[in-house]
Design an enzyme around this catalytic site. Structure first.
Site, PDB file in Angstrom:
ATOM      1  N   ASP A   1     -34.022 -68.256 -19.023  1.00 25.89           N
ATOM      2  CA  ASP A   1     -32.965 -68.127 -18.011  1.00 25.89           C
ATOM      3  C   ASP A   1     -31.812 -67.228 -18.457  1.00 25.89           C
ATOM      4  O   ASP A   1     -31.004 -66.812 -17.635  1.00 25.89           O
ATOM      5  CB  ASP A   1     -32.395 -69.516 -17.674  1.00 25.89           C
ATOM      6  CG  ASP A   1     -33.391 -70.382 -16.938  1.00 25.89           C
ATOM      7  OD1 ASP A   1     -34.366 -69.821 -16.403  1.00 25.89           O
ATOM      8  OD2 ASP A   1     -33.206 -71.605 -16.902  1.00 25.89           O
TER       9      ASP A   1
ATOM     10  N   ARG B 267     -32.568 -72.214 -12.584  1.00 21.14           N
ATOM     11  CA  ARG B 267     -32.067 -73.449 -11.977  1.00 21.14           C
ATOM     12  C   ARG B 267     -30.575 -73.346 -11.685  1.00 21.14           C
ATOM     13  O   ARG B 267     -30.112 -73.667 -10.607  1.00 21.14           O
ATOM     14  CB  ARG B 267     -32.314 -74.567 -12.995  1.00 21.14           C
ATOM     15  CG  ARG B 267     -32.329 -75.917 -12.415  1.00 21.14           C
ATOM     16  CD  ARG B 267     -32.239 -76.989 -13.461  1.00 21.14           C
ATOM     17  NE  ARG B 267     -33.179 -76.934 -14.540  1.00 21.14           N
ATOM     18  CZ  ARG B 267     -34.179 -77.799 -14.717  1.00 21.14           C
ATOM     19  NH1 ARG B 267     -34.403 -78.725 -13.823  1.00 21.14           N
ATOM     20  NH2 ARG B 267     -34.945 -77.730 -15.788  1.00 21.14           N
TER      21      ARG B 267
ATOM     22  N   GLU C 265     -34.678 -70.138  -7.909  1.00 21.28           N
ATOM     23  CA  GLU C 265     -35.021 -71.491  -7.438  1.00 21.28           C
ATOM     24  C   GLU C 265     -33.799 -72.392  -7.214  1.00 21.28           C
ATOM     25  O   GLU C 265     -33.858 -73.359  -6.479  1.00 21.28           O
ATOM     26  CB  GLU C 265     -35.969 -72.165  -8.432  1.00 21.28           C
ATOM     27  CG  GLU C 265     -35.324 -72.378  -9.786  1.00 21.28           C
ATOM     28  CD  GLU C 265     -36.288 -72.735 -10.898  1.00 21.28           C
ATOM     29  OE1 GLU C 265     -37.452 -73.046 -10.629  1.00 21.28           O
ATOM     30  OE2 GLU C 265     -35.844 -72.710 -12.055  1.00 21.28           O
TER      31      GLU C 265
HETATM   32  O1  F6P Z   1     -36.436 -73.040 -19.357  1.00 24.16           O
HETATM   33  C1  F6P Z   1     -35.606 -73.045 -18.241  1.00 24.16           C
HETATM   34  C2  F6P Z   1     -36.422 -73.288 -17.044  1.00 24.16           C
HETATM   35  O2  F6P Z   1     -37.453 -72.389 -17.108  1.00 24.16           O
HETATM   36  C3  F6P Z   1     -35.745 -73.186 -15.698  1.00 24.16           C
HETATM   37  O3  F6P Z   1     -35.615 -71.932 -15.143  1.00 24.16           O
HETATM   38  C4  F6P Z   1     -36.611 -74.087 -14.881  1.00 24.16           C
HETATM   39  O4  F6P Z   1     -35.939 -74.504 -13.794  1.00 24.16           O
HETATM   40  C5  F6P Z   1     -36.919 -75.172 -15.816  1.00 24.16           C
HETATM   41  O5  F6P Z   1     -36.963 -74.586 -17.089  1.00 24.16           O
HETATM   42  C6  F6P Z   1     -38.160 -75.955 -15.514  1.00 24.16           C
HETATM   43  O6  F6P Z   1     -38.529 -76.688 -16.624  1.00 24.16           O
HETATM   44  P1  F6P Z   1     -39.560 -77.880 -16.657  1.00 24.16           P
HETATM   45  O7  F6P Z   1     -40.608 -77.612 -15.635  1.00 24.16           O
HETATM   46  O8  F6P Z   1     -40.082 -77.842 -18.047  1.00 24.16           O
HETATM   47  O9  F6P Z   1     -38.782 -79.101 -16.374  1.00 24.16           O
END
Ligand code: F6P
Length: 342
Positions: A127, A171, A222
């Site tokens: 990110d 996120r 997202e």
């Molecule tokens: O590593 C960050 C990230 O890739 C975010 O962009 C994403 O929202 C999140 O991790 C999702 O992580 P997980 O599916 O492991 O909970």
């Protein structure tokens, strides 16, 4: 001396390049390394293994993910385990710990250092939202994967005269969307930092159809949210680690564009494809440089610091500066992207 290392939080391409750099650098400096499995969880449960500068370690440079495994530990459980963590490190005769992770992990590293555990942090995340460093490794790989996907979506969208909405990771921040959108020639990009009005996205698309370019690519982070009162959208919630939960905003935007314009709209959610696989050359180099510098700092007795990219140079910053607030996309960077919408 004896170092320990671990990888914590979401995985990202380049973690193994750091581990390799730590082990090779330490061994060359007459020091040994152990790796804890699954992040803070393995440290708490004393699950560790010796790491040597052997053929196996040498070859992990190209490998995505992390050979040590990763995990998430609730901050309350982490803090309650302080005595156990200290005793595990003492039993293993560890002089310093190199913690590789994102903002949450670096917060944990700072807390350990505040409690007299020698720690050096290494910032990672696709990110690119860790403060006090220009770039985190993993970001370049994620942007390359997303850009490649957008390139491919152009031709199918054009052939069918469709709007393609591409949801990318991000996120809390929109760095991946911003960079992949610009590199991939997106016709509109929305990021969490700037609440969007779907009417603006529709305008960008209508402009294209009027110009005779009868297709459009919309990149959506997202975590993007609509401006209040502009569109009904699922607000999501917060998970047990304080992270925003996902709402499928890409599909919601696609449905709304179709409802308002009548265009044929499809959605692609790239998801974890952006986080898996081999790191780009840029990420391998950055991760390796971080690993070498973190190891030298730990062996020199530094603690409570984090390696960081400042301009072209790697330096050490206080862990305190790397945590607390996220590095968000500044308005002027989004304004540059906006100049090319439509
Ligand atoms: O590593 C960050 C990230 O890739 C975010 O962009 C994403 O929202 C999140 O991790 C999702 O992580 P997980 O599916 O492991 O909970």
């Amino acid at each position: 001396m004896r170092l320990a290392t671990l990888t914590s939080g979401g995985d990202c391409p380049g973690l193994n390049a750091v581990i390799r750099a730590v082990v090779r650098t330490a061994n060359k400096m007459d020091s040994t390394v152990i790796g804890y499995e699954d992040g803070w969880v393995g440290l708490l449960e004393d699950r560790r293994r010796d790491l040597y500068d052997d053929a196996y370690i040498d070859k992990i440079l190209l490998r995505g993910g992390t050979i040590l495994g990763t995990g998430r530990l609730h901050p309350d459980k982490f803090k309650a385990g302080l005595d156990q963590i200290k005793s595990n490190l003492e039993d293993a005769k560890v002089d310093a710990l190199i913690a590789i992770g994102g903002e949450g992990t670096l917060k944990g590293a700072k807390w350990l250092s505040d409690n007299s555990v020698p720690v050096i942090g290494v910032p990672k995340t696709i990110d690119n939202d860790v403060n006090a460093t220009n770039y985190t490794f993993g970001f370049d790989t994620a942007v390359s994967v997303a850009t490649d996907a957008i390139d491919r979506l152009h031709t199918t969208a054009e052939s069918h005269e469709r709007i393609l909405v591409v949801e990318v990771m991000g996120r809390h921040v929109g760095w991946i969307a911003l960079h992949a959108g610009m590199a991939g020639g997106a016709h509109h990009t929305v990021i969490p930092e700037e609440p969007f009005d779907v009417a603006d996205i529709c305008k960008s698309m209508e402009r294209r159809f009027q110009m005779g370019e009868k297709y459009g690519i919309v990149v959506v982070a997202e975590g993007a949210m609509p401006k209040e009162g502009t569109m009904q959208a699922d607000e999501g919630g917060i998970d047990e680690f304080g992270h925003k939960t996902f709402t499928g905003i890409g599909q919601q935007i696609a449905d709304e564009i179709h409802r308002r314009t009548g265009y044929d709209v499809r959605t692609t959610v790239l998801g974890h494809i952006q986080r898996g696989g081999t790191p780009t050359a840029y990420d391998r180099v950055l991760a390796t440089r971080y690993g070498v510098h973190a190891t030298k700092a730990a062996l020199a007795g530094d603690s409570g610091k984090c390696v960081s990219l400042q301009g072209e140079a790697i330096s050490l910053v206080d862990l305190e500066d790397a945590v607390g607030k996220l590095k968000v996309v500044p308005p002027e960077r989004y304004a540059t992207a906006r100049a090319l919408f439509g």
